[in-house]
Scaffold this active site. Structure first.
Site, PDB file in Angstrom:
ATOM      1  N   GLY A 135      32.391  41.546  34.914  1.00 36.28           N
ATOM      2  CA  GLY A 135      33.082  42.328  35.928  1.00 36.28           C
ATOM      3  C   GLY A 135      33.819  41.380  36.851  1.00 36.28           C
ATOM      4  N   ALA A 252      46.004  43.936  46.370  1.00 40.06           N
ATOM      5  CA  ALA A 252      45.129  44.939  45.764  1.00 40.06           C
ATOM      6  C   ALA A 252      44.022  45.350  46.726  1.00 40.06           C
ATOM      7  CB  ALA A 252      44.533  44.395  44.468  1.00 40.06           C
ATOM      8  N   GLU A 373      37.845  46.424  42.660  1.00 41.25           N
ATOM      9  CA  GLU A 373      38.611  45.370  43.343  1.00 41.25           C
ATOM     10  C   GLU A 373      37.692  44.356  44.025  1.00 41.25           C
ATOM     11  OE1 GLU A 373      41.569  44.898  42.756  1.00 41.25           O
ATOM     12  OE2 GLU A 373      42.370  46.837  42.139  1.00 41.25           O
TER      13      GLU A 373
END
Length: 390
Positions: A135, A252, A373
């Site tokens: 991840g 982001a 994010e």
């Protein structure tokens, strides 16, 4: 909620007009669709995407020379906050044009051909980076791409690829060479894979991942079975995929903070409206100090997050460094959003725990903002490393 308290230094007349236009669009077009489709896990309709394209929302960050609006991250996040107040998935959809990793790697010829299509909402992307064991640990990516003549052959699995079916192309991060000792981030490359909208390419199999929220589109697990792509599918330099994947993280994270703020604002506005209407013991519950103090706390936390995000957006747009503050606002805004939406449910009581009200949608989606994010824990590590050293 009134925006009069917003710092005058940030909010120009042009920005106020953009904000108001996005707010009206959301209340008119987005919120009714979200209220109808989200409880049934329906998908964002193409008709809404077409209206968003007409508003220019897919080209906010794209230069006017390519048909975009040529605006900054500040305006991008203004619009995202308003859209998230209606449906977070719609606020996320605009990132599939404005902030897909790798677009900055396009050649001048590719930009002339692709970017006008992006600005019109005709070329939207999906990002396939995460894996079941990779991840935030990007260096642990196991999906492989090996060179075979004039082609690359990709083999492996990806997880958490939202919009894989609806996108017009995929950006895939795969390992093309072994990582040197102690430098796991090296040896990764990025590939752009065009595809037919609504389908997965032959050689890529996938299944939607069941989610408790973030409805409006599907999130996929993908399997690449010796999937062949041409050599020119490589984005940027071979072995530099890590830098492509992490480029623009501040942008982001500001976008995620804006989405979280929009969710929280939706909860606040709905809570105020409900508190004014709901009567108990002969009075609207908005007369009770317990409710009034909840609303005051909610509003204060939302405004604090918004002001920090305005600072981060301004830093990005003016070229200032803000990786620390971007992590701070991502952490603060998303943690805030879960608290505020949870308080919103408390104010609505039993009604808030039903799908008859949007409050539970804001709560479910706010919970996700603490994960994608970069999790809250990753943000804490970044912040503490900057302040205390690694």
């Amino acid at each position: 909620m009134s925006q009069d308290v917003i710092a005058r230094a940030y909010m120009t007349e042009e920005r106020r007009a953009i904000q108001e236009q996005a707010r009206e669009f959301t209340l008119r077009e987005v919120l009714p669709i979200a209220n109808k489709l989200d409880p049934d896990k329906g998908e964002i309709p193409m008709s809404l995407r077409e209206k968003m394209a007409e508003m220019g929302y897919f080209g906010i960050l794209i230069d006017e020379d390519y048909g975009g609006l040529g605006l900054g991250v500040f305006e991008y996040c203004l619009v995202a906050e308003e859209l998230a107040r209606g449906w977070m998935s719609v606020a996320s959809l605009i990132a599939r044009a404005n902030n897909v990793p790798g677009m900055e790697m396009l050649t001048p010829e590719q930009k002339k051909e692709i970017l006008p299509r992006v600005a019109r909402g005709e070329w939207l992307g999906a990002f396939a980076m995460s894996e079941s064991n990779a991840g935030s640990d990007i260096g642990n990516i196991s999906c492989r791409a090996k060179r075979d003549g004039d082609s690359w052959i990709i083999h492996g699995n990806k997880y958490w690829c939202t919009f894989a079916d609806g996108a017009d192309y995929l950006v895939v991060i795969a390992r093309t060479s072994p990582a040197p000792e102690g430098k796991k981030h090296k040896g990764l490359s990025a590939f752009m894979i065009p595809k037919e909208r609504g389908k997965l390419p032959l050689g890529i199999n996938g299944a939607p991942i069941p989610k408790i929220g973030y409805h409006g589109w599907k999130t996929w697990e993908l399997s690449f079975d010796e999937f062949r792509v041409p050599a020119d599918a490589l984005l940027g330099e071979e072995g530099k995929g890590f830098y492509l994947a992490t480029h623009g993280l501040e942008k982001a994270r500001a976008h995620t903070a804006a989405r979280a703020i929009g969710l929280a604002r939706g909860a606040l506005e709905d809570a105020i409206a409900y508190a004014d209407e709901r009567e108990q013991f002969g009075s609207p519950i908005s007369c009770f100090q317990a409710i009034r103090f909840k609303i005051a706390q909610m509003a204060t936390e939302i405004e604090a997050a918004r002001q920090l995000n305005h600072f981060v957006c301004t830093q990005i747009d003016t070229g200032g460094r803000c990786d620390l503050e971007a992590s701070m606002v991502k952490l603060f805004a998303t943690e805030m959003a879960e608290r505020v939406t949870s308080e919103g449910i408390q104010i609505l009581g039993g009604a808030g725990y039903t799908t008859l009200h949007a409050m539970e949608r804001y709560w479910r989606d706010a919970r996700l903002t603490k994960i994608f994010e970069g999790t809250s824990e990753i943000q804490l590590r970044i912040i503490s490393d900057r302040l205390l050293g690694k």
